[in-house]
Write a protein that holds these residues in place. Sequence first.
Motif, PDB file in Angstrom:
ATOM      1  N   THR A 175       0.812  -1.212   0.000  1.00 46.18           N
ATOM      2  CA  THR A 175       0.000   0.000   0.000  1.00 46.18           C
ATOM      3  C   THR A 175       0.849   1.267   0.000  1.00 46.18           C
ATOM      4  O   THR A 175       0.312   2.372  -0.041  1.00 46.18           O
ATOM      5  N   SER A 176       2.169   1.132   0.069  1.00 45.15           N
ATOM      6  CA  SER A 176       3.047   2.300   0.055  1.00 45.15           C
ATOM      7  C   SER A 176       4.397   1.907  -0.525  1.00 45.15           C
ATOM      8  O   SER A 176       4.685   0.725  -0.731  1.00 45.15           O
ATOM      9  N   GLN A 177       5.235   2.927  -0.777  1.00 41.48           N
ATOM     10  CA  GLN A 177       6.571   2.703  -1.308  1.00 41.48           C
ATOM     11  C   GLN A 177       7.595   2.811  -0.185  1.00 41.48           C
ATOM     12  O   GLN A 177       7.569   3.769   0.587  1.00 41.48           O
ATOM     13  N   GLN A 178       8.462   1.808  -0.092  1.00 45.39           N
ATOM     14  CA  GLN A 178       9.492   1.792   0.942  1.00 45.39           C
ATOM     15  C   GLN A 178      10.432   2.978   0.766  1.00 45.39           C
ATOM     16  O   GLN A 178      10.943   3.217  -0.335  1.00 45.39           O
ATOM     17  N   ALA A 179      10.640   3.719   1.840  1.00 41.61           N
ATOM     18  CA  ALA A 179      11.573   4.851   1.853  1.00 41.61           C
ATOM     19  C   ALA A 179      11.279   5.843   0.733  1.00 41.61           C
ATOM     20  O   ALA A 179      12.180   6.342   0.058  1.00 41.61           O
ATOM     21  N   PHE A 238      17.372  -5.732   0.833  1.00 37.66           N
ATOM     22  CA  PHE A 238      16.653  -6.936   1.263  1.00 37.66           C
ATOM     23  C   PHE A 238      17.195  -8.099   0.434  1.00 37.66           C
ATOM     24  O   PHE A 238      16.988  -8.146  -0.785  1.00 37.66           O
ATOM     25  N   GLY A 239      17.934  -9.013   1.051  1.00 36.73           N
ATOM     26  CA  GLY A 239      18.565 -10.088   0.299  1.00 36.73           C
ATOM     27  C   GLY A 239      19.586  -9.526  -0.670  1.00 36.73           C
ATOM     28  O   GLY A 239      20.410  -8.685  -0.312  1.00 36.73           O
ATOM     29  N   ASP A 240      19.513  -9.978  -1.925  1.00 39.48           N
ATOM     30  CA  ASP A 240      20.430  -9.498  -2.958  1.00 39.48           C
ATOM     31  C   ASP A 240      19.883  -8.272  -3.687  1.00 39.48           C
ATOM     32  O   ASP A 240      20.484  -7.818  -4.660  1.00 39.48           O
ATOM     33  N   GLY A 241      18.732  -7.767  -3.236  1.00 38.39           N
ATOM     34  CA  GLY A 241      18.106  -6.665  -3.950  1.00 38.39           C
ATOM     35  C   GLY A 241      17.533  -5.616  -3.031  1.00 38.39           C
ATOM     36  O   GLY A 241      18.031  -5.382  -1.927  1.00 38.39           O
ATOM     37  N   LEU A 242      16.442  -4.989  -3.489  1.00 40.23           N
ATOM     38  CA  LEU A 242      15.785  -3.915  -2.751  1.00 40.23           C
ATOM     39  C   LEU A 242      14.309  -4.242  -2.560  1.00 40.23           C
ATOM     40  O   LEU A 242      13.630  -4.665  -3.514  1.00 40.23           O
ATOM     41  N   ARG A 243      13.823  -4.036  -1.331  1.00 46.43           N
ATOM     42  CA  ARG A 243      12.388  -4.140  -1.092  1.00 46.43           C
ATOM     43  C   ARG A 243      11.785  -2.782  -1.410  1.00 46.43           C
ATOM     44  O   ARG A 243      12.183  -1.754  -0.839  1.00 46.43           O
ATOM     45  N   CYS A 244      10.829  -2.744  -2.319  1.00 43.11           N
ATOM     46  CA  CYS A 244      10.265  -1.488  -2.804  1.00 43.11           C
ATOM     47  C   CYS A 244       8.825  -1.282  -2.346  1.00 43.11           C
ATOM     48  O   CYS A 244       8.425  -0.160  -2.043  1.00 43.11           O
ATOM     49  N   ALA A 245       8.026  -2.332  -2.353  1.00 48.07           N
ATOM     50  CA  ALA A 245       6.621  -2.251  -1.932  1.00 48.07           C
ATOM     51  C   ALA A 245       6.529  -2.531  -0.439  1.00 48.07           C
ATOM     52  O   ALA A 245       7.099  -3.506   0.056  1.00 48.07           O
ATOM     53  N   SER A 246       5.826  -1.676   0.287  1.00 45.22           N
ATOM     54  CA  SER A 246       5.725  -1.849   1.737  1.00 45.22           C
ATOM     55  C   SER A 246       4.308  -1.514   2.198  1.00 45.22           C
ATOM     56  O   SER A 246       3.380  -1.470   1.386  1.00 45.22           O
ATOM     57  N   GLY A 247       4.150  -1.216   3.488  1.00 49.40           N
ATOM     58  CA  GLY A 247       2.824  -0.965   4.036  1.00 49.40           C
ATOM     59  C   GLY A 247       2.109  -2.260   4.326  1.00 49.40           C
ATOM     60  O   GLY A 247       2.710  -3.232   4.796  1.00 49.40           O
TER      61      GLY A 247
END
Length: 374
Positions: free
Chosen positions: A287-291, A298-307
């Motif tokens: 429901t939102s964008q991380q940072a 997050f792991g070998d990449g980026l966590r983008c979707a959050s909420g």
Amino acid sequence: MKIRQSLLALAGAALAAVPASAQSLNIDLGTSSPAQVPSNGYGAAANQTGPWNPVSGGNASTTNLVDVNGAATTVTIALVGGFGDFAIENPAWSGDDEKLMERAVDVGGNWQGAGTITWTISGLVAGGYQVYTYALAPDLPQTLRTRVAVSNANESAQVVGGAWPGSPHVLGISYALHTVTVGIGQSLTIVTSDPGFPGGNLATVNGLQLKRTDASYIGNPFCFGDGTATACPCGNASNFGANEGCLNSLGQGGKLQATGVATLSNDSVVLRGSQMPNSFALYFQGTSQQAGGMGAVFGDGLRCASGSIARLATKSNAGGISQYPAPGDASVSVRGNVTGAGTREYQIWYRNPAAFCTASTFNLTNGLQLNWAP
């Protein structure tokens, strides 16, 4: 991290495999021999280089087609009608032109009581395509004609034929061009036939190119692994402008795109992941964008979707590709419980079991924001 624990737990859920699908394909009709097809560097009218699939007019159905990147798929092409393969030398054509155009499938003529072939291509990713149909008789190109129609295309049927000296290809002379949108679970149907003139006409079809059109993609991608967002965890940045996640062990970043219409009253959205290892892929919604869209390592990449996170499905990549929904799946809005207009963020968490980057053995695609209308 709670979200990490939740995602890892979800990854153990039962998998529902989807057929691997091609983004774009080159098909040489009239031969079953890989040695007789054009070279990978031959783009023909579509300017689309890559492997050419040999398909014989003597086979009712052909499977195991590969896309222009050489990735195996389960896309199939089937035909009904015609008189099989034939080959006639045309001294005006040479090289790859010769390989594509001189070996062809005999559609026949109305005077024979036939004169029609219906081609059905199944297993394509939903979205927009340009369809190039090569339909020029190698024996009498100046005289003989072929009618080409694509079901549900934006353009009407086109009649192809005329004097053609070789590359570059000419629209209406050596090929027809149609644009069409393929829906979820739908097949693409092409009909090649005798237009009824001249007298004693014999129609011909030489090849096909299916070119996925970027214009069909929807949504706003964000949170790329190219250095424009948070830095990837071990210097595994993807190429600037590629709009994909941090690099995985294949040397490319996982990519999430969407096609269709994001309306709650008529949801036709398809989320498509590509450039991933052949392993598990978890499609999820936030429901939102991380940072603020920059993402977090997050792991070998980026966590983008959050909420508030909603799991859509765990799929199995084949040829580096998977999609949600597949035929029989609930729509994205139903599965994500999107009940009102507004934005949602989407991403794919996927397994990357090879020894690469961190010890986490997983990575993520870029993020994708969809704006849902009523």
